[in-house]
Write a protein that holds these residues in place. Sequence first.
Motif, PDB file in Angstrom:
ATOM      1  N   LEU A 270       0.827  -1.211   0.000  1.00 17.41           N
ATOM      2  CA  LEU A 270       0.000   0.000   0.000  1.00 17.41           C
ATOM      3  C   LEU A 270       0.863   1.264   0.000  1.00 17.41           C
ATOM      4  CD1 LEU A 270      -2.833  -1.044   2.495  1.00 17.41           C
ATOM      5  CD2 LEU A 270      -2.980  -0.831   0.001  1.00 17.41           C
ATOM      6  N   ALA A 271       1.936   1.246   0.776  1.00 20.56           N
ATOM      7  CA  ALA A 271       2.842   2.396   0.795  1.00 20.56           C
ATOM      8  C   ALA A 271       3.508   2.579  -0.569  1.00 20.56           C
ATOM      9  CB  ALA A 271       3.899   2.221   1.878  1.00 20.56           C
ATOM     10  N   GLY A 272       3.898   1.465  -1.208  1.00 18.16           N
ATOM     11  CA  GLY A 272       4.493   1.549  -2.541  1.00 18.16           C
ATOM     12  C   GLY A 272       3.526   2.120  -3.559  1.00 18.16           C
ATOM     13  N   LEU A 273       2.278   1.702  -3.484  1.00 14.45           N
ATOM     14  CA  LEU A 273       1.260   2.259  -4.383  1.00 14.45           C
ATOM     15  C   LEU A 273       1.024   3.741  -4.090  1.00 14.45           C
ATOM     16  CD1 LEU A 273      -1.321  -0.677  -4.418  1.00 14.45           C
ATOM     17  CD2 LEU A 273       0.097   0.110  -6.333  1.00 14.45           C
ATOM     18  N   LEU A 274       0.971   4.084  -2.822  1.00 13.04           N
ATOM     19  CA  LEU A 274       0.784   5.481  -2.430  1.00 13.04           C
ATOM     20  C   LEU A 274       1.960   6.338  -2.897  1.00 13.04           C
ATOM     21  CD1 LEU A 274      -1.117   7.339  -0.756  1.00 13.04           C
ATOM     22  CD2 LEU A 274       0.352   6.866   1.195  1.00 13.04           C
ATOM     23  N   GLN A 275       3.169   5.807  -2.745  1.00 19.14           N
ATOM     24  CA  GLN A 275       4.360   6.531  -3.186  1.00 19.14           C
ATOM     25  C   GLN A 275       4.352   6.758  -4.692  1.00 19.14           C
ATOM     26  OE1 GLN A 275       7.079   4.193   0.008  1.00 19.14           O
ATOM     27  NE2 GLN A 275       7.953   4.422  -1.984  1.00 19.14           N
TER      28      GLN A 275
ATOM     29  N   ILE B   7      10.797  11.457  -3.235  1.00 24.83           N
ATOM     30  CA  ILE B   7       9.709  11.119  -2.323  1.00 24.83           C
ATOM     31  C   ILE B   7      10.263  10.268  -1.176  1.00 24.83           C
ATOM     32  CG2 ILE B   7       7.872  11.241  -4.044  1.00 24.83           C
ATOM     33  CD1 ILE B   7       8.035   8.201  -4.300  1.00 24.83           C
ATOM     34  N   PRO B   8       9.617  10.319  -0.023  1.00 21.01           N
ATOM     35  CA  PRO B   8      10.076   9.457   1.074  1.00 21.01           C
ATOM     36  C   PRO B   8       9.773   8.002   0.751  1.00 21.01           C
ATOM     37  CG  PRO B   8       8.052  10.575   1.694  1.00 21.01           C
ATOM     38  CD  PRO B   8       8.473  11.142   0.372  1.00 21.01           C
ATOM     39  N   ASP B   9      10.617   7.119   1.231  1.00 21.45           N
ATOM     40  CA  ASP B   9      10.422   5.686   1.022  1.00 21.45           C
ATOM     41  C   ASP B   9       9.664   5.137   2.226  1.00 21.45           C
ATOM     42  OD1 ASP B   9      10.517   3.057   0.321  1.00 21.45           O
ATOM     43  OD2 ASP B   9      12.657   3.038  -0.150  1.00 21.45           O
ATOM     44  N   LEU B  10       8.357   5.305   2.203  1.00 25.15           N
ATOM     45  CA  LEU B  10       7.516   4.878   3.319  1.00 25.15           C
ATOM     46  C   LEU B  10       7.547   3.366   3.492  1.00 25.15           C
ATOM     47  CD1 LEU B  10       4.417   7.185   2.727  1.00 25.15           C
ATOM     48  CD2 LEU B  10       6.375   7.571   4.236  1.00 25.15           C
ATOM     49  N   ALA B  11       7.618   2.640   2.375  1.00 27.73           N
ATOM     50  CA  ALA B  11       7.669   1.176   2.456  1.00 27.73           C
ATOM     51  C   ALA B  11       8.925   0.719   3.192  1.00 27.73           C
ATOM     52  CB  ALA B  11       7.611   0.569   1.054  1.00 27.73           C
TER      53      ALA B  11
ATOM     54  N   PHE C  78      19.950  14.694  -3.990  1.00 28.11           N
ATOM     55  CA  PHE C  78      18.740  13.871  -4.028  1.00 28.11           C
ATOM     56  C   PHE C  78      18.751  12.808  -2.920  1.00 28.11           C
ATOM     57  CE2 PHE C  78      19.076  15.262  -8.514  1.00 28.11           C
ATOM     58  CZ  PHE C  78      17.902  16.003  -8.557  1.00 28.11           C
ATOM     59  N   LEU C  79      19.903  12.190  -2.696  1.00 30.71           N
ATOM     60  CA  LEU C  79      20.010  11.202  -1.620  1.00 30.71           C
ATOM     61  C   LEU C  79      19.756  11.855  -0.270  1.00 30.71           C
ATOM     62  CD1 LEU C  79      20.769   8.462  -0.351  1.00 30.71           C
ATOM     63  CD2 LEU C  79      23.154   9.200  -0.454  1.00 30.71           C
ATOM     64  N   TRP C  80      20.326  13.004  -0.054  1.00 33.17           N
ATOM     65  CA  TRP C  80      20.188  13.677   1.239  1.00 33.17           C
ATOM     66  C   TRP C  80      18.768  14.199   1.450  1.00 33.17           C
ATOM     67  CZ3 TRP C  80      23.723  12.049   4.218  1.00 33.17           C
ATOM     68  CH2 TRP C  80      24.949  11.665   3.665  1.00 33.17           C
ATOM     69  N   ILE C  81      18.099  14.562   0.360  1.00 35.69           N
ATOM     70  CA  ILE C  81      16.690  14.953   0.482  1.00 35.69           C
ATOM     71  C   ILE C  81      15.849  13.733   0.854  1.00 35.69           C
ATOM     72  CG2 ILE C  81      14.663  15.745  -0.806  1.00 35.69           C
ATOM     73  CD1 ILE C  81      16.504  17.626  -2.333  1.00 35.69           C
ATOM     74  N   GLU C  82      16.130  12.570   0.228  1.00 38.35           N
ATOM     75  CA  GLU C  82      15.395  11.357   0.579  1.00 38.35           C
ATOM     76  C   GLU C  82      15.624  10.978   2.035  1.00 38.35           C
ATOM     77  OE1 GLU C  82      14.893   6.649  -0.570  1.00 38.35           O
ATOM     78  OE2 GLU C  82      15.882   7.958  -2.010  1.00 38.35           O
ATOM     79  N   ILE C  83      16.852  11.077   2.496  1.00 35.88           N
ATOM     80  CA  ILE C  83      17.140  10.796   3.904  1.00 35.88           C
ATOM     81  C   ILE C  83      16.353  11.749   4.800  1.00 35.88           C
ATOM     82  CG2 ILE C  83      18.936  10.873   5.690  1.00 35.88           C
ATOM     83  CD1 ILE C  83      20.913   9.897   3.512  1.00 35.88           C
TER      84      ILE C  83
END
Length: 165
Positions: free
Chosen positions: A14-19, A32-36, A135-140
């Motif tokens: 569900l998190a992957g679909l939401l992402q 985007i954040p990696d909620l999964a 981009f990596l640091w924004i994801e973190i």
Amino acid sequence: MIRCIILTVILCILAGLLQSTVISQIAFFNVIPDLALCILVYSAYINGTMSGQISGFLSGLFLDFLSASPLGLNCLVRTLIGALAGIFKGTLFLDTFFMPVILCATATIIKSVIIMLLHIFFGSSVPSYSFTSFFLWIEIGLNCLSAPLLFLILKQIKPLSAGRS
């Protein structure tokens, strides 16, 4: 344990679909954040290594089909992260802010290191992160911002916390 694994995989899907649908429309610098990943880290930390590995593999398999990444990339990355997060089951106090931030930041860095190593071996077929790229640091940062709230929500789901002592 099986209920916990199934619930974790469903939440990761569900998190992957939401992402890939809603959150990608409001992305910050196309990141985007990696909620999964955060869900997997929570579940593995609470329920242990075996649960983390199985949940990571199954959710990674679905995410491989959902993304344009090579088949097996997310399986490998998430299986390793699930195993590593599960090692710390019961060793550290899971507070409401600092531990979720530390766990998710560490998991994101480990994810990027694994993907970079795979990029070295397999070349351009595996898209890689760069530690010099913002981009990596924004994801973190996004993972760290979303982790406390996500962990607080996940803590309320009793079947997910079955392994909690």
